[in-house]
Design a protein around this motif. Sequence first.
Motif, short mmCIF file in Angstrom:
data_model
loop_
_atom_site.label_atom_id
_atom_site.label_comp_id
_atom_site.label_asym_id
_atom_site.label_seq_id
_atom_site.Cartn_x
_atom_site.Cartn_y
_atom_site.Cartn_z
N VAL A 97 -6.68 1.09 -1.70
CA VAL A 97 -6.29 1.96 -2.82
C VAL A 97 -7.47 2.83 -3.24
O VAL A 97 -7.30 3.99 -3.60
N ALA A 122 0.82 -1.21 0.00
CA ALA A 122 0.00 0.00 0.00
C ALA A 122 0.85 1.27 0.00
O ALA A 122 0.54 2.23 -0.71
N VAL A 169 2.09 1.98 -3.57
CA VAL A 169 1.03 2.40 -4.49
C VAL A 169 0.59 3.83 -4.19
O VAL A 169 0.39 4.64 -5.11
N LEU A 170 0.44 4.17 -2.92
CA LEU A 170 0.00 5.52 -2.56
C LEU A 170 1.09 6.54 -2.85
O LEU A 170 0.80 7.69 -3.22
N GLY A 199 -6.46 5.90 -1.53
CA GLY A 199 -5.89 6.43 -2.78
C GLY A 199 -6.62 7.66 -3.27
O GLY A 199 -6.00 8.63 -3.73
#
Length: 692
Positions: A520, A479, A482-483, A524
């Motif tokens: 996400v 995570a 991705v962030l 996100g």
Amino acid sequence: MMVVGKSVPRLDALDKVLGRAQFTADLHRQFPGMLHAKVLRSPHAHARIVSIDVSRAEQLPGVRAAVTGRDCPGRVSWMAPRILALDEVIWAGQGVAAVAAESPEIAEDALELIHVTYEEMPAVFDVEEAIKKNPPAAVDRGLGRYKGTPQFTPEAPNITGHYKLRAGDVEKGFAQADVILENRFSTSRISHSQLEPASCIVRAEPDGGITMWTNGQGVHVIKALLCDLFQLPGAKVRVINPYQGGSFGNRLRFYVEPLTTLLALRTRATVQLTYSRREMYVASPTRLPVVTYIKTGAKRDGTIVAQQMKVIVDNGASYACLQDGRAAGSGAVCVYRIPNFFMDTYGVNTNTPWAGAYRGLGTPQVNWAVESQMDMLGEKLGMSPVELRRKNVLHKGERNAYGEKVESIGVMECLEKVAREMKLEEPCVQEPGPWQRGKGVAMGGKQNTPRGRSEAEVLVYDDGSVELLISCDEQGMGAETVLAQITAEEFKIPVERVKVTRGDTSVTPYDTYSASSFTVYNTGNAVRLACKDAIRQLFLAAAEKMEASPDDLELEMGKIFVRGSPHSGVAFADLFEPFAIFIDQRRTGLKKGTPVRARGIFAPSPAIPWDKESGLTPKMWNWFQYNACGVEAAVNMETGEIKLLSAVIAADMGFPINPKMCEGQIEGGLGMAIGASVLEEYIYENGLMTNS
């Protein structure tokens, strides 16, 4: 896209490979004089506690505290089990007493000095016995009446919830069917077996508060729970979350944090509690065992016209549980077009280890039952597995049995790709001897719960660097990476220039927790909104310097420029005014030493309450995620041994932010699926787990 959609290396990869990454148990050496907690557990599945004596344990040198259920707060939370049993134990493995001592060895010795007298009571281990109006035993006689939890009246002593779905006219549907098939399916209890066992450290602070380090999920949720249970002011509770060595749903309930807090407050010291692997099996949440009854009616051409289901979810011994089986049953609703659908789902308590979320809160168990039923129906109709599924799959724009409009569904495309890749229509090559080969396919969907609120903060410093502050969990799924990619994409900078600070209630903004595959999506989107707000502030400052409209500005690699003139930009750092004694520092504008601070808040649109009698609603869940899997396996017809020869998986996941990490998720899911299918099962004797 510059960064998003690319398989950039994980931010934490090197630290984890080299052993530098800090998990909760790695922090022990930072606390000299820390006390170690151990728990005495019940050997009985159901018994009255006649007496319990901790006096000898308290007198052992090195023991600082010994506590029982009498020392615990009176409040109970549905997010956590009772801290220690009070008057009665309801599963073998439930904690009845705990000690905090100067070493783990002293703590273990102290447990042997605690004397407990039990009076065994009737127990119920079979979920279908437990669901009856007059069961062999009432597992939790306080069900629905605990202080601090939603109050309800169970319809039977062990039923924690009941959801009904009534779509169409099921009797009429079965009357139209040419073929009717009925079956019962059941799944076993298994463990998440994540690499890192539950671990927690709590330091009592001089002001009467606490600081906690834990691998539990959702630092702000844990903080709220502790404030409620111990009546502590929010300003005096800080929860910090290092890396987590996996969860898969196991740490969505909080079973080490309250007890460690109790012992820290009692001793006014720092206390740690880390479960052994055996304790993870007998005293932490397991996967929900599920019994599924299915009756399916179909036309000769394969069109399904009616389905009746009964889904019984075994909660184990869950205090104050609100489980109604609705999430588990969702897997039967989201894939196929069934005009007449009748389903009852139940959450039921038994005198077995408490159960909970495990990669779908019961959905895979029901998916497996539904797909097995589809294969059997296909055999009865003389249709191929793919043909039968293709005929009945929901299409975009249709409504499922809940009444939800299907906005996105790629499940059939997944199945077609799997069948093509594994050459499903070609027969297996059989060899002489006892080994027989076969191929099979299945597809399924899993709900995403529309819960939670995520906040994110972005800081842009006067040197142009960017820091992202978030509170979602990093359980190993990537995570943080991705962030950081989303942040880098918004600012058009390399991902290496984004620092991620995560999981500290005194530093990072609110987030619920990472579950139901919504990290996400929820966090996100909050990150994107925070980035956009920060960029807006930078554009306003740049527009004044550049004598341009903010609407005409763009940014790239830490510079802001007028659209169409990328070579005449202003660096982020040049937007911050330096301190000078002849300049009024109170006037507006960006100042050196004060970063641009922006916040984004995102929450999915809420569910719409369903009709209590029909269960119908236009919005039960946030979305459904779909996949398909095919395997070729060999079975030794003499010994029963199973070999998995090949597996093909396709997932309908939307747009992958980091494709390689998505592949890792799929491969990890396959690994757990093999275990769940052919290797793992709790085995009991009189309620005692015999294979821990």
